[in-house]
Design an enzyme around this catalytic site. Structure first.
Site, PDB file in Angstrom:
ATOM      1  N   CYS A   2     -25.790  -2.449  25.709  1.00  0.00           N
ATOM      2  CA  CYS A   2     -26.942  -3.340  25.731  1.00  0.00           C
ATOM      3  C   CYS A   2     -28.251  -2.557  25.866  1.00  0.00           C
ATOM      4  O   CYS A   2     -28.253  -1.431  26.346  1.00  0.00           O
ATOM      5  CB  CYS A   2     -26.840  -4.282  26.912  1.00  0.00           C
ATOM      6  SG  CYS A   2     -25.283  -5.155  26.984  1.00  0.00           S
ATOM      7  N   ARG A  27     -27.616   1.836  19.288  1.00  0.00           N
ATOM      8  CA  ARG A  27     -26.671   1.763  20.397  1.00  0.00           C
ATOM      9  C   ARG A  27     -25.565   0.729  20.143  1.00  0.00           C
ATOM     10  O   ARG A  27     -24.604   0.674  20.901  1.00  0.00           O
ATOM     11  CB  ARG A  27     -27.412   1.380  21.690  1.00  0.00           C
ATOM     12  CG  ARG A  27     -28.453   2.382  22.101  1.00  0.00           C
ATOM     13  CD  ARG A  27     -29.339   1.813  23.181  1.00  0.00           C
ATOM     14  NE  ARG A  27     -28.592   1.504  24.374  1.00  0.00           N
ATOM     15  CZ  ARG A  27     -28.388   2.352  25.373  1.00  0.00           C
ATOM     16  NH1 ARG A  27     -28.902   3.555  25.304  1.00  0.00           N
ATOM     17  NH2 ARG A  27     -27.707   2.006  26.421  1.00  0.00           N
ATOM     18  N   TRP A  79     -24.456  -6.179  23.893  1.00  0.00           N
ATOM     19  CA  TRP A  79     -23.168  -5.751  23.324  1.00  0.00           C
ATOM     20  C   TRP A  79     -22.128  -6.394  24.228  1.00  0.00           C
ATOM     21  O   TRP A  79     -21.970  -6.000  25.379  1.00  0.00           O
ATOM     22  CB  TRP A  79     -23.069  -4.226  23.321  1.00  0.00           C
ATOM     23  CG  TRP A  79     -21.957  -3.765  22.456  1.00  0.00           C
ATOM     24  CD1 TRP A  79     -21.964  -3.688  21.095  1.00  0.00           C
ATOM     25  CD2 TRP A  79     -20.664  -3.351  22.880  1.00  0.00           C
ATOM     26  NE1 TRP A  79     -20.747  -3.250  20.657  1.00  0.00           N
ATOM     27  CE2 TRP A  79     -19.939  -3.031  21.721  1.00  0.00           C
ATOM     28  CE3 TRP A  79     -20.051  -3.213  24.120  1.00  0.00           C
ATOM     29  CZ2 TRP A  79     -18.625  -2.578  21.769  1.00  0.00           C
ATOM     30  CZ3 TRP A  79     -18.747  -2.770  24.151  1.00  0.00           C
ATOM     31  CH2 TRP A  79     -18.045  -2.459  22.983  1.00  0.00           C
ATOM     32  N   ASN A 105     -28.275  -5.125  31.897  1.00  0.00           N
ATOM     33  CA  ASN A 105     -27.268  -4.202  31.342  1.00  0.00           C
ATOM     34  C   ASN A 105     -26.299  -3.868  32.466  1.00  0.00           C
ATOM     35  O   ASN A 105     -26.729  -3.707  33.613  1.00  0.00           O
ATOM     36  CB  ASN A 105     -27.911  -2.884  30.896  1.00  0.00           C
ATOM     37  CG  ASN A 105     -28.728  -3.035  29.644  1.00  0.00           C
ATOM     38  OD1 ASN A 105     -28.763  -4.104  29.047  1.00  0.00           O
ATOM     39  ND2 ASN A 105     -29.393  -1.966  29.251  1.00  0.00           N
ATOM     40  N   GLY A 106     -25.027  -3.697  32.132  1.00  0.00           N
ATOM     41  CA  GLY A 106     -24.051  -3.328  33.160  1.00  0.00           C
ATOM     42  C   GLY A 106     -23.025  -4.430  33.343  1.00  0.00           C
ATOM     43  O   GLY A 106     -22.928  -5.356  32.516  1.00  0.00           O
ATOM     44  N   LYS A 490      -7.787  14.634  15.277  1.00  0.00           N
ATOM     45  CA  LYS A 490      -9.214  14.901  15.498  1.00  0.00           C
ATOM     46  C   LYS A 490      -9.673  16.066  14.639  1.00  0.00           C
ATOM     47  O   LYS A 490     -10.712  16.014  14.003  1.00  0.00           O
ATOM     48  CB  LYS A 490      -9.529  15.222  16.975  1.00  0.00           C
ATOM     49  CG  LYS A 490      -9.480  14.073  17.953  1.00  0.00           C
ATOM     50  CD  LYS A 490     -10.568  13.052  17.807  1.00  0.00           C
ATOM     51  CE  LYS A 490     -10.257  11.992  16.806  1.00  0.00           C
ATOM     52  NZ  LYS A 490      -9.510  10.865  17.046  1.00  0.00           N
ATOM     53  N   GLU A 493      -9.779  15.118  10.940  1.00  0.00           N
ATOM     54  CA  GLU A 493     -10.839  14.161  10.631  1.00  0.00           C
ATOM     55  C   GLU A 493     -12.209  14.822  10.512  1.00  0.00           C
ATOM     56  O   GLU A 493     -12.955  14.530   9.597  1.00  0.00           O
ATOM     57  CB  GLU A 493     -10.920  13.083  11.728  1.00  0.00           C
ATOM     58  CG  GLU A 493      -9.847  12.036  11.660  1.00  0.00           C
ATOM     59  CD  GLU A 493      -9.961  11.009  12.787  1.00  0.00           C
ATOM     60  OE1 GLU A 493      -9.785   9.827  12.516  1.00  0.00           O
ATOM     61  OE2 GLU A 493     -10.226  11.408  13.944  1.00  0.00           O
ATOM     62  N   HIS A 509      12.838  22.608  13.335  1.00  0.00           N
ATOM     63  CA  HIS A 509      13.470  21.931  12.207  1.00  0.00           C
ATOM     64  C   HIS A 509      12.537  21.878  10.991  1.00  0.00           C
ATOM     65  O   HIS A 509      12.616  20.957  10.185  1.00  0.00           O
ATOM     66  CB  HIS A 509      13.894  20.519  12.615  1.00  0.00           C
ATOM     67  CG  HIS A 509      14.850  20.514  13.765  1.00  0.00           C
ATOM     68  ND1 HIS A 509      16.145  20.976  13.642  1.00  0.00           N
ATOM     69  CD2 HIS A 509      14.694  20.164  15.058  1.00  0.00           C
ATOM     70  CE1 HIS A 509      16.747  20.877  14.817  1.00  0.00           C
ATOM     71  NE2 HIS A 509      15.878  20.394  15.694  1.00  0.00           N
ATOM     72  N   LYS A 608     -15.386   3.984   9.937  1.00  0.00           N
ATOM     73  CA  LYS A 608     -15.177   3.677  11.349  1.00  0.00           C
ATOM     74  C   LYS A 608     -14.239   2.495  11.500  1.00  0.00           C
ATOM     75  O   LYS A 608     -13.390   2.450  12.370  1.00  0.00           O
ATOM     76  CB  LYS A 608     -16.533   3.381  12.005  1.00  0.00           C
ATOM     77  CG  LYS A 608     -16.466   3.091  13.497  1.00  0.00           C
ATOM     78  CD  LYS A 608     -16.154   4.344  14.272  1.00  0.00           C
ATOM     79  CE  LYS A 608     -15.891   4.123  15.723  1.00  0.00           C
ATOM     80  NZ  LYS A 608     -15.006   5.145  16.300  1.00  0.00           N
TER      81      LYS A 608
HETATM   82  C1  G6P Z   1     -10.071   4.296  11.176  1.00  0.00           C
HETATM   83  C2  G6P Z   1     -10.864   5.264  12.032  1.00  0.00           C
HETATM   84  C3  G6P Z   1      -9.968   5.866  13.116  1.00  0.00           C
HETATM   85  C4  G6P Z   1      -9.320   4.762  13.924  1.00  0.00           C
HETATM   86  C5  G6P Z   1      -8.564   3.778  13.045  1.00  0.00           C
HETATM   87  C6  G6P Z   1      -8.118   2.559  13.801  1.00  0.00           C
HETATM   88  O1  G6P Z   1      -9.155   4.998  10.419  1.00  0.00           O
HETATM   89  O2  G6P Z   1     -11.432   6.283  11.234  1.00  0.00           O
HETATM   90  O3  G6P Z   1     -10.750   6.689  13.969  1.00  0.00           O
HETATM   91  O4  G6P Z   1      -8.461   5.315  14.864  1.00  0.00           O
HETATM   92  O5  G6P Z   1      -9.400   3.317  11.984  1.00  0.00           O
HETATM   93  O6  G6P Z   1      -9.265   1.855  14.208  1.00  0.00           O
HETATM   94  P1  G6P Z   1      -9.266   0.760  15.332  1.00  0.00           P
HETATM   95  O7  G6P Z   1     -10.691   0.245  15.336  1.00  0.00           O
HETATM   96  O8  G6P Z   1      -8.300  -0.305  14.889  1.00  0.00           O
HETATM   97  O9  G6P Z   1      -8.868   1.386  16.591  1.00  0.00           O
END
Ligand code: G6P
Length: 613
Positions: A2, A27, A79, A105-106, A490, A493, A509, A608
């Site tokens: 927020c 934000r 938010w 906020n909070g 990570k 990506e 294996h 995202k």
């Molecule tokens: C996308 C993002 C990932 C995320 C996945 C699931 O592939 O790039 O970073 O883990 O979606 O997203 P969610 O919002 O369902 O956790």
């Protein structure tokens, strides 16, 4: 999260407030509102959605006189945390008579209790938010002095807040206060600005007074008076800001991913806030879980998710089977819905999703519901499609995650899964003492994560040495196997380096064929029950010339001689280790990506929120 903007001065307040809100858009928010004092009344206009929707509503608003006459006001971007993102739940909130307006906020942790008391006393509520209790408390204590009513109200709340308050009876005054949620005041020429984030007011002033926890400030056109929560005057220092806007949006971090990695002590704390019952050892997870039928009838759990959320689910499986003794399966959401799964009675399907909008997870959850499962959601975004579709659930309260690669959501998901596990375990007979002990371990996590973050330099050193590698292997066993998968994900990506996560013993294996001095192998080798075995796997890699980076438990000197680099993490119980072991892996991926010049916050080809199947 927020955002708050406030203004008192000689100029028209509305455009200053709206511009300030727009500066806070980065934000993340899902509704917005503004309250202006004009013509002896508060004009409170709120809207779900973007600031543009609020502007459209403001155009239709009936003012007493021209809105330009309002030279004092407060504004907010929300938010959602408590209650969906509707215009009723948007801030500002008003007291029963429309005389006091407040933005917050909070999180007010004890709002359910306070709300029950206030309802009993006859105060009427018009939103689902935790915030609204605050404005009614101020109303209750108001005797002609807004600042003292605010101080009295704040004495009663538990939780975190940054607030700004207006009152018709004192039309030249803004009262602001904070505790664990930022609040600052900007100084202009005969005008003052209040904000939760300096980005909102930077175009007007660079002279800033930062409030400290527990302080309350009264702002008028003539100056600022700051006191402690008990009314003792405090002298404040005016600071000059030299950062640029971009740096401010990221709170001084170069990327959102870095900011979000560093937010984890706070975001984990927010996931636990108000949920750890240190008397009964029964996590408090909301109304749905208090019905108890769900937990009593529970026979089997299916966890659905994608990407990082799926990795969290895998840790959840290990936790629930070990501690709650309930059969659990974790499914890629995209696979679950296209096979023909058997769901017997007493099955609960838990969808995990940061965004709450991932199409595969949503469809899989609907499919589970269609086949008779009870559906729960663990989401970060309040009011998201998955949260709305589920019959119950738990929010992460991690704040918006802007970096495409998920970081803080993952550790919060693990914290929430652990709470859920203990709730089920308690219902299935885990003794109170054991649960209390396990909850204590959970409470230590934020501080433990902080100590890891303080040693970021060590990770940077390792990143420098391996940034040019083209392949990485991540190995872990038990609870650290999902952490290995997450570490590899990570790196892939954000740095585009090929990386694979494997259960350490499976290495022989197949992946063992890849081992060479050019192939760094990251072992998550903490002192848990798989430790002895993982040392053997380390020897196997070493014997083939592999370069080893180990994540190990503080005080483990044995491992030091066996590997090329070691990064220590604090000791915790096995189910919570991934919360700690993943943090250096997030940092490693981040720093390698930065060194390679990658677009860390928006990696190529990734989204995202994947809203297509
Ligand atoms: C996308 C993002 C990932 C995320 C996945 C699931 O592939 O790039 O970073 O883990 O979606 O997203 P969610 O919002 O369902 O956790």
């Amino acid at each position: 999260m927020c955002g708050i903007v406030g203004y008192v001065g000689h100029r028209e307040a509305l455009p200053i407030l709206l511009d300030g809100l727009k500066r806070l858009e980065y934000r993340g928010y899902d509704s917005a509102g503004v309250a202006l004092l004009e013509g002896g009344e508060i004009h409170n206009v709120k809207s779900a959605g973007r600031i543009e929707s609020l502007e459209a509503k403001l155009k239709d608003h009936k003012w007493q006189g021209p809105s330009q006459q309002a030279t004092i006001g407060i504004a907010h971007t929300r938010w959602a945390t408590h209650g969906p993102p509707t215009s009723e739940n948007a801030h500002p909130h008003l007291d029963c008579h429309g005389k006091i307006a407040l933005v917050h906020n909070g999180i007010i942790e004890n709002y359910e209790y306070l709300k029950a008391v206030l309802l009993e006393e006859g105060y009427a509520f018009s939103s689902d938010t935790d915030t609204e209790v605050l404005v009614h408390l101020i109303e209750k204590y108001y005797r002609g002095d807004l600042a003292s009513a605010v101080r009295s109200a704040l004495q009663e709340v538990e939780g975190t807040y940054g607030i700004a308050v207006l009152c018709v009876e004192e039309p030249d005054k803004l009262v602001v206060a904070r505790d664990s949620s930022p609040m600052l005041i900007g100084l202009g020429q005969g005008e003052y600005f209040a904000a939760s984030d300096v980005a909102a007011i930077l175009e007007h002033t660079r002279k800033i007074v930062y409030l400290e926890n527990g302080e309350v400030a009264v702002i008028t056109r003539n100056g600022i008076i700051t006191t402690t929560g008990d009314g003792v005057p405090v002298r404040k220092k005016v600071e000059e800001i030299h950062w640029n806007l971009e740096m401010i949006e990221k709170s001084g971090h170069h990327h959102f991913m870095h900011k979000e990695i560093h937010e984890q002590p706070r975001s984990i704390l927010n996931a636990l806030r108000g949920r750890v019952d240190e008397v009964n050892g029964r996590p408090r997870l909301g109304m749905f879980f208090e019905k108890r039928e769900l937990l009593d009838q529970l026979k089997r759990v299916i966890i659905l998710g994608c990407g990082t959320s799926w990795h969290a689910g895998l840790v959840g499986e290990y936790m629930m089977e070990e501690l709650a003794r309930i059969p659990v399966e974790v499914e890629y959401a995209s696979e679950f819905r296209y096979r023909d799964p058997i769901l017997e009675e007493g099955t609960v399907a838990i969808a995990i999703s940061q965004s709450g909008e991932t199409a595969d997870t949503l469809s899989a959850m609907k499919e589970a519901k269609r086949r008779g499962a009870t559906t729960l959601a663990i989401c970060n975004v309040v009011g998201s499609s998955i949260a709305r579709e589920a019959e119950g659930g738990v929010y992460l309260h991690a704040g918006p995650e802007i970096g495409v690669a998920s970081t803080k959501a993952f550790t919060s998901q693990l914290a929430v899964l652990y709470l859920l596990t203990l709730a089920i375990a308690r219902a299935r007979g885990m003794e109170k003492e054991k649960a209390l002990k396990m909850l204590q371990e959970l409470n230590r996590l934020p501080e433990q994560v902080e100590t890891i973050l303080q040693r970021e330099e060590e990770v940077i050193e390792i990143a420098r040495l391996y940034k040019d590698s083209t392949n990485f292997l991540y190995l872990g066993r038990g609870y650290n196997f999902p952490a290995a998968l997450e570490g590899a994900l990570k790196l892939k990506e954000v740095s585009y380096i090929h990386a694979e996560g494997y259960p350490a013993a499976e290495m022989k294996h197949g992946p063992i064929a890849l081992i060479s001095p050019e192939m760094p192998v990251v072992f998550i080798a903490t002192r848990d029950r798989a430790y002895g075995k993982i040392l053997t796997n380390i020897e196997e890699v070493k014997a083939r010339g592999g370069r080893i980076i180990a994540i190990a438990t503080e005080g483990d000197l044995t491992i030091k001689d066996k590997v090329d680099h070691v990064f220590y993490i604090p000791q915790t119980i096995d189910p919570l280790v991934p919360v700690l072991s993943v943090v250096p892996l997030q940092l490693l991926a981040y720093h390698i990506a930065v060194m390679k010049g990658c677009d860390v916050d928006k990696p190529r080809n990734l989204a995202k929120s994947v809203t297509v199947e």
